[in-house]
Write a protein that holds these residues in place. Structure first.
Motif, PDB file in Angstrom:
ATOM      1  N   UNK A 643       0.788  -1.227   0.000  1.00  0.00           N
ATOM      2  CA  UNK A 643       0.000   0.000   0.000  1.00  0.00           C
ATOM      3  C   UNK A 643       0.818   1.273   0.000  1.00  0.00           C
ATOM      4  N   UNK A 644       2.141   1.164  -0.216  1.00  0.00           N
ATOM      5  CA  UNK A 644       2.991   2.356  -0.162  1.00  0.00           C
ATOM      6  C   UNK A 644       2.554   3.405  -1.190  1.00  0.00           C
ATOM      7  N   UNK A 645       1.926   2.940  -2.266  1.00  0.00           N
ATOM      8  CA  UNK A 645       1.466   3.855  -3.303  1.00  0.00           C
ATOM      9  C   UNK A 645       0.349   4.775  -2.852  1.00  0.00           C
ATOM     10  N   UNK A 646      -0.244   4.494  -1.686  1.00  0.00           N
ATOM     11  CA  UNK A 646      -1.293   5.354  -1.167  1.00  0.00           C
ATOM     12  C   UNK A 646      -0.746   6.632  -0.526  1.00  0.00           C
ATOM     13  N   UNK A 647       0.556   6.673  -0.312  1.00  0.00           N
ATOM     14  CA  UNK A 647       1.164   7.865   0.305  1.00  0.00           C
ATOM     15  C   UNK A 647       1.420   8.909  -0.776  1.00  0.00           C
ATOM     16  N   UNK A 648       0.358   9.563  -1.187  1.00  0.00           N
ATOM     17  CA  UNK A 648       0.409  10.455  -2.339  1.00  0.00           C
ATOM     18  C   UNK A 648       1.247  11.713  -2.122  1.00  0.00           C
ATOM     19  N   UNK A 649       1.528  12.055  -0.863  1.00  0.00           N
ATOM     20  CA  UNK A 649       2.353  13.225  -0.585  1.00  0.00           C
ATOM     21  C   UNK A 649       3.845  12.905  -0.542  1.00  0.00           C
ATOM     22  N   UNK A 650       4.191  11.620  -0.680  1.00  0.00           N
ATOM     23  CA  UNK A 650       5.591  11.210  -0.550  1.00  0.00           C
ATOM     24  C   UNK A 650       6.453  11.862  -1.629  1.00  0.00           C
ATOM     25  N   UNK A 651       7.538  12.511  -1.178  1.00  0.00           N
ATOM     26  CA  UNK A 651       8.419  13.245  -2.082  1.00  0.00           C
ATOM     27  C   UNK A 651       9.830  12.654  -2.121  1.00  0.00           C
ATOM     28  N   UNK A 652      10.250  12.007  -1.017  1.00  0.00           N
ATOM     29  CA  UNK A 652      11.608  11.479  -0.934  1.00  0.00           C
ATOM     30  C   UNK A 652      11.566  10.084  -0.304  1.00  0.00           C
ATOM     31  N   UNK A 653      11.975   9.075  -1.052  1.00  0.00           N
ATOM     32  CA  UNK A 653      11.971   7.684  -0.598  1.00  0.00           C
ATOM     33  C   UNK A 653      13.405   7.169  -0.660  1.00  0.00           C
ATOM     34  N   UNK A 654      13.977   6.881   0.523  1.00  0.00           N
ATOM     35  CA  UNK A 654      15.399   6.569   0.613  1.00  0.00           C
ATOM     36  C   UNK A 654      15.597   5.301   1.424  1.00  0.00           C
ATOM     37  N   UNK A 655      16.307   4.350   0.852  1.00  0.00           N
ATOM     38  CA  UNK A 655      16.602   3.094   1.546  1.00  0.00           C
ATOM     39  C   UNK A 655      17.227   2.120   0.562  1.00  0.00           C
ATOM     40  N   UNK A 656      17.672   0.999   1.082  1.00  0.00           N
ATOM     41  CA  UNK A 656      18.184  -0.071   0.229  1.00  0.00           C
ATOM     42  C   UNK A 656      17.039  -1.056   0.051  1.00  0.00           C
ATOM     43  N   UNK A 657      16.316  -0.904  -1.059  1.00  0.00           N
ATOM     44  CA  UNK A 657      15.035  -1.574  -1.208  1.00  0.00           C
ATOM     45  C   UNK A 657      15.149  -2.903  -1.945  1.00  0.00           C
ATOM     46  N   UNK A 658      14.522  -3.916  -1.374  1.00  0.00           N
ATOM     47  CA  UNK A 658      14.394  -5.212  -2.024  1.00  0.00           C
ATOM     48  C   UNK A 658      12.919  -5.518  -2.202  1.00  0.00           C
ATOM     49  N   UNK A 659      12.612  -6.598  -2.892  1.00  0.00           N
ATOM     50  CA  UNK A 659      11.213  -6.930  -3.121  1.00  0.00           C
ATOM     51  C   UNK A 659      10.584  -6.009  -4.144  1.00  0.00           C
ATOM     52  N   UNK A 660       9.263  -6.142  -4.344  1.00  0.00           N
ATOM     53  CA  UNK A 660       8.558  -5.317  -5.340  1.00  0.00           C
ATOM     54  C   UNK A 660       8.615  -3.841  -4.994  1.00  0.00           C
ATOM     55  N   UNK A 661       8.467  -3.003  -6.031  1.00  0.00           N
ATOM     56  CA  UNK A 661       8.456  -1.550  -5.851  1.00  0.00           C
ATOM     57  C   UNK A 661       7.121  -0.982  -6.342  1.00  0.00           C
ATOM     58  N   UNK A 662       6.080  -1.048  -5.515  1.00  0.00           N
ATOM     59  CA  UNK A 662       4.753  -0.569  -5.946  1.00  0.00           C
ATOM     60  C   UNK A 662       4.643   0.946  -5.826  1.00  0.00           C
ATOM     61  N   UNK A 663       5.415   1.659  -6.627  1.00  0.00           N
ATOM     62  CA  UNK A 663       5.518   3.109  -6.475  1.00  0.00           C
ATOM     63  C   UNK A 663       4.983   3.878  -7.684  1.00  0.00           C
ATOM     64  N   UNK A 664       4.351   3.178  -8.628  1.00  0.00           N
ATOM     65  CA  UNK A 664       3.945   3.840  -9.866  1.00  0.00           C
ATOM     66  C   UNK A 664       3.028   5.041  -9.642  1.00  0.00           C
TER      67      UNK A 664
END
Length: 877
Positions: A643-664
């Motif tokens: 559900x990360x895609x629900x954070x519509x105000x997100x401007x900066x996403x920082x980390x060492x990410x694994x797994x799917x990236x549902x950020x479209x």
């Protein structure tokens, strides 16, 4: 400072009226009326703050206004918290029809109750404002300042003191010899046209002292027929300045007539008296460009070799004062110069006591090269007994402020000259630790999250915040510490200025900082401040916090586990906008954030840098206002919830990410780092319309396909691109990047043979380029030097394997920064005359000690040279 607090709350009220109109519609008029009342009160605040030092009643009145502003913000934030809670409850109803019926009742009834409650609270706030207005009129507070002129007289005495000392030459001048010699050459050079020499830097850095040294120089006395000195300061009248200049030039005019002259008459008189003569005018302590603009008509430019010296703290004033101008940025003293100056003030010609010398060096180091601080410290300690030195060291800034009215006056001048937005930004920078530098990016994201920044024109909030930080730099309130790839990367605030920020922030309950040394770490009652900062030596004790805390920053914790306090933080501090947790100790046993994190619905900035966190709770999707999510760690990959895609105000996403990236769906996303190429190719980049910074890492060495730029070409707003491949991978054609006209900064780690030939035609706007593991056999300089806007170039390990490198005559026309590191085979580097004319920063760490540095660069890097401001040749110097 209260004017800044009230202005901030007024801005927030306006935002609420617009953004939360649906929920506030039945009390919208009341909120608007409250906003209007605060705006009226604000008209009197600035004047009242200037008078409050001298009057208890005014001080109380200003304090009450501040509390009303804070209480107004609290009422609205708590109301929105209840609304969010009810929305969350309504979404959990399982049966559709029951849900519709129950939701309507729960939401409608609950909202009515809360609207009634907020209406009563707003009414109470309005009554308090009305009462304050009545008291202001009843006690005639506006007249008090006019009757009591003590403070204004005090300021005038300080200004007069500065004017008098401007004519006296200081005997002990340390660290300005090279500056004086170079500027003296500018004053005495055989150039008939008038030249303006601007000296700028932080208050207390020695600008006036340097100007005095030049003013009294024997060669200057012999060269110029007329000399004049005038101090301008923030409040000035042009006619008054002209009269003082005429007197300083010793132009003979009857005193009575001079006082009666109009501005035009004064200009005409001064112009005629100076015409055909060489003159030197020092315009000291200038705060606005208009000051010299209003005077320059009276100074003839008639090829008589005249000179004008301007001193200022503001870069824009220094750089834009005249058509013919030389700008000199005054540096801080080196450690050896600071110690010499200190010893001259304290020990004079006597031997330095070993124990006192050790304490003295510690304190001098804290002055960080600011001459005023060193001089005041020396004067203070020269009157202290040896046993008192320890007490001074433990509270050095408090002692310096108390001992010298100059320090408080000089630094407060800079603060008072700021707009309310800049005041908030400056005070907030006090959160960064003493004696440490801070990253500009981090500061910008925090300022945006705190709500201090608004979008302006076509600029996003981050660009506005960057402009504010730049303005503080230009006003000499913060100093650039490091420049990376042509951009300011880190800054530092001088400890004296930081102490000023902390002091003023504490006065208005803006920030409380706990460090375990200079500030309390135990209190029977919660802090009244809205923002709390805990440094390593301060124990974090929950009673410090109260329900109204908006920011909590925990630095380098080595006691207690974040797991032990995380649930309490999330459940009790429900109004938090900023939660920053960094580097908890090895005892931390936290692999996931608590589910309760989802209760922080006001949260805009979340940084949790703990090495063992590997997943996020599903409740993270409740943080609908979140702008920055920073969970970076070197050691673990982090999986994002669906559900990360629900954070519509997100401007900066920082980390060492694994797994799917549902950020479209994150259309506001500006920063995305760090992700693997395998995950990136599954994203739909055309939907990330605001992405400006992207960092990709290729972790899978088994896959041998080349990196293609087709997906990057869909990012129309991309500015910064970093792609790190494994040693077996390479890049294909740059051609797709022709669709990315805003790309300015690129890092390529991998083989790039196919990219170089077309780079300068495809990426004409590129400003910064970093190459690593390129394994080039052919000299890259002939192609790279054609990039027309390249400001910074890094050739790092294994980027080039050749023995010779040549920079041609017209190459690298805009290059400011060049780093050449660990090129093992490089033996010869030729730089032709005219190449790299703008170079200021040069670092060379060759892997081959046979490398011969070009003589031209060696001369530019000489200690007394002013060409290179940063250079490093480890095997030469």
């Amino acid at each position: 400072m209260v004017d800044a607090v009230v202005s901030f709350v007024i801005q927030k009220l306006g935002d609420y009226i617009i953004q939360e109109a649906v929920f506030l519609r039945e009390v919208r008029d009341e909120v608007q009326l409250l906003k209007n009342e605060l705006e009226w009160m604000q008209c009197f605040i600035k004047d009242a703050e200037e008078k409050q030092v001298e009057d208890v009643m005014i001080r109380k009145w200003v304090s009450d206004i501040r509390e009303i502003a804070y209480d107004t913000e609290d009422v609205l934030d708590k109301f929105m918290l209840k609304i969010d809670k009810e929305k969350t409850l309504s979404q959990k109803q399982s049966d559709l029809f029951t849900s519709i019926r129950k939701n309507f009742c729960i939401f409608y009834i609950g909202k009515k109750i809360h609207l009634y409650g907020i209406g009563k609270e707003i009414e109470s706030l309005q009554k308090r404002i009305t009462d304050l207005s009545r008291k202001r009129e009843f006690y005639r507070l506006e007249d008090i300042g006019n009757r009591r002129e003590g403070k204004s007289k005090n300021l005038e005495r300080l200004k007069d003191l500065r004017r008098v000392t401007s004519f006296a030459l200081d005997e002990n001048i340390v660290g300005l010899e090279d500056d004086a010699k170079m500027l003296l050459g500018k004053l005495l050079q055989d150039e008939p046209r008038r030249l303006v020499v601007s000296i700028f830097g932080m208050g207390g850095l020695g600008k006036t002292t340097l100007a005095k040294k030049l003013y009294h120089n024997i060669d200057v006395l012999n060269k110029f027929k007329f000399r004049a000195w005038v101090s301008v300061s923030q409040d000035y009248k042009t006619e008054d300045l002209l009269r003082r200049i005429i007197k300083s030039f010793e132009i003979k005019i009857n005193g009575m007539e001079l006082e009666k002259m109009t501005g035009e008459d004064l200009e005409r008189c001064l112009y005629k008296s100076l015409q055909g003569c060489s003159y030197l005018a020092v315009i000291d302590d200038v705060w606005q460009r208009e000051a010299w603009e209003s005077l320059k008509r009276a100074f003839p430019d008639d090829n008589s070799g005249s000179r004008v010296i301007i001193t200022t703290r503001i870069k824009a004033v220094a750089e834009r004062s005249d058509e013919r101008i030389y700008v000199h940025k005054l540096r801080f003293l080196r450690p050896d110069e600071s110690w010499k100056l200190f010893c001259e003030k304290v020990f004079r010609k006597s031997d330095v006591n070993k124990e006192l010398g050790k304490l003295g060096r510690e304190m001098v180091e804290k002055c960080r090269g600011l001459p005023l601080a060193v001089v005041v410290l020396g004067g203070l300690l020269s009157t202290k007994k040896p046993r008192e030195w320890q007490a001074v060291r433990d509270h050095i800034w408090q002692h310096l402020r108390n001992d010298s009215i100059h320090i408080s006056y000089l630094l407060t001048l800079s603060f008072n000259d700021l707009s309310y937005q800049l005041k908030l930004c400056f005070l907030y920078l006090g959160i960064f630790q003493e004696d440490s530098e801070f990253f500009i990016e981090k500061a910008i994201r925090l300022l945006v999250a705190e709500g201090f920044i608004r979008e302006a024109d076509d600029r996003v909030m981050e660009e506005v915040a960057k402009g504010n930080v730049d303005e503080l730099i230009n006003r000499s309130l913060i100093q650039i510490e490091s420049i990376h790839r042509g951009r300011v990367e880190t800054c530092r605030i001088h400890d004296l200025l930081r102490d000023l920020a902390i002091q003023k922030a504490k006065e208005v309950n803006f920030i409380d900082i706990y460090d375990g040394i200079h500030h309390p770490t135990c209190s029977p009652t919660p802090s009244a401040s809205r923002r709390l900062v805990f440094y390593p030596k301060a124990s974090f004790w929950f009673p410090h916090c109260n329900f109204l805390s908006r920011s909590l920053l925990l630095y380098h914790r080595d006691k207690n586990s974040f797991h032990e306090i995380s649930i309490a933080v999330c459940t009790r501090l429900r109004l938090l906008r900023v939660l920053y947790v960094e580097n908890y100790g090895g005892s931390v046993q936290l692999y996931s954030l608590p589910e309760e994190i989802g209760q922080l619905v006001h949260l805009k900035y979340l940084t949790i840098r703990i090495t063992k966190i590997s997943n996020l709770p599903s409740s993270i999707v409740n943080l609908r206002r979140l702008q920055t999510l920073d969970l970076y760690t070197h050691y673990r990959s982090l999986e994002l919830p669906n559900g990360i895609g629900e954070l519509q105000e997100l401007r900066h996403l920082i980390g060492k990410f694994g797994g799917p990236l549902p950020i479209d769906s994150l259309t506001n996303l500006q920063t995305l780092k760090f992700i693997s190429y395998e995950k990136w190719i599954k994203v739909h980049p055309e939907k990330l319309v605001n992405l400006r910074e992207l960092h990709i890492h290729h972790y899978d060495a088994e896959r041998r396909e080349a990196f293609i730029f087709d997906s990057i070409a869909k990012l129309k707003n991309i500015r910064i691109l970093s792609v790190e491949l494994s040693s077996v991978h390479s890049f294909t054609s740059l051609q797709p990047l022709s669709h990315c006209p805003r790309l300015q900064d690129m890092t390529l780690d991998g083989k790039i043979e196919e990219l170089l030939p077309d780079m300068y035609t495809i990426l004409p706007n590129l400003e910064s380029l970093s190459l690593r593991n390129s394994n080039l056999e052919e000299d890259p300089m002939p192609k790279l030097e054609k990039l027309p806007n390249l400001v910074s170039l890094e050739l790092l390990v294994n980027s080039y394997h050749g023995k010779k490198m040549v920079c041609s005559k017209m190459g690298f026309s805009q290059l400011d920064n060049l780093d050449i590191l660990e090129l093992d085979e490089l033996e010869e580097w030729r730089v032709e005359e005219g190449a790299m004319p703008m170079l200021k920063n040069l670092e060379i760490k060759p892997g081959n000690s046979k490398l011969r540095i070009p003589e031209r660069l060696m001369s530019m890097a000489a200690p007394n040279s002013r060409y290179l401001t940063r250079c490093y040749f480890p095997f030469v110097f």
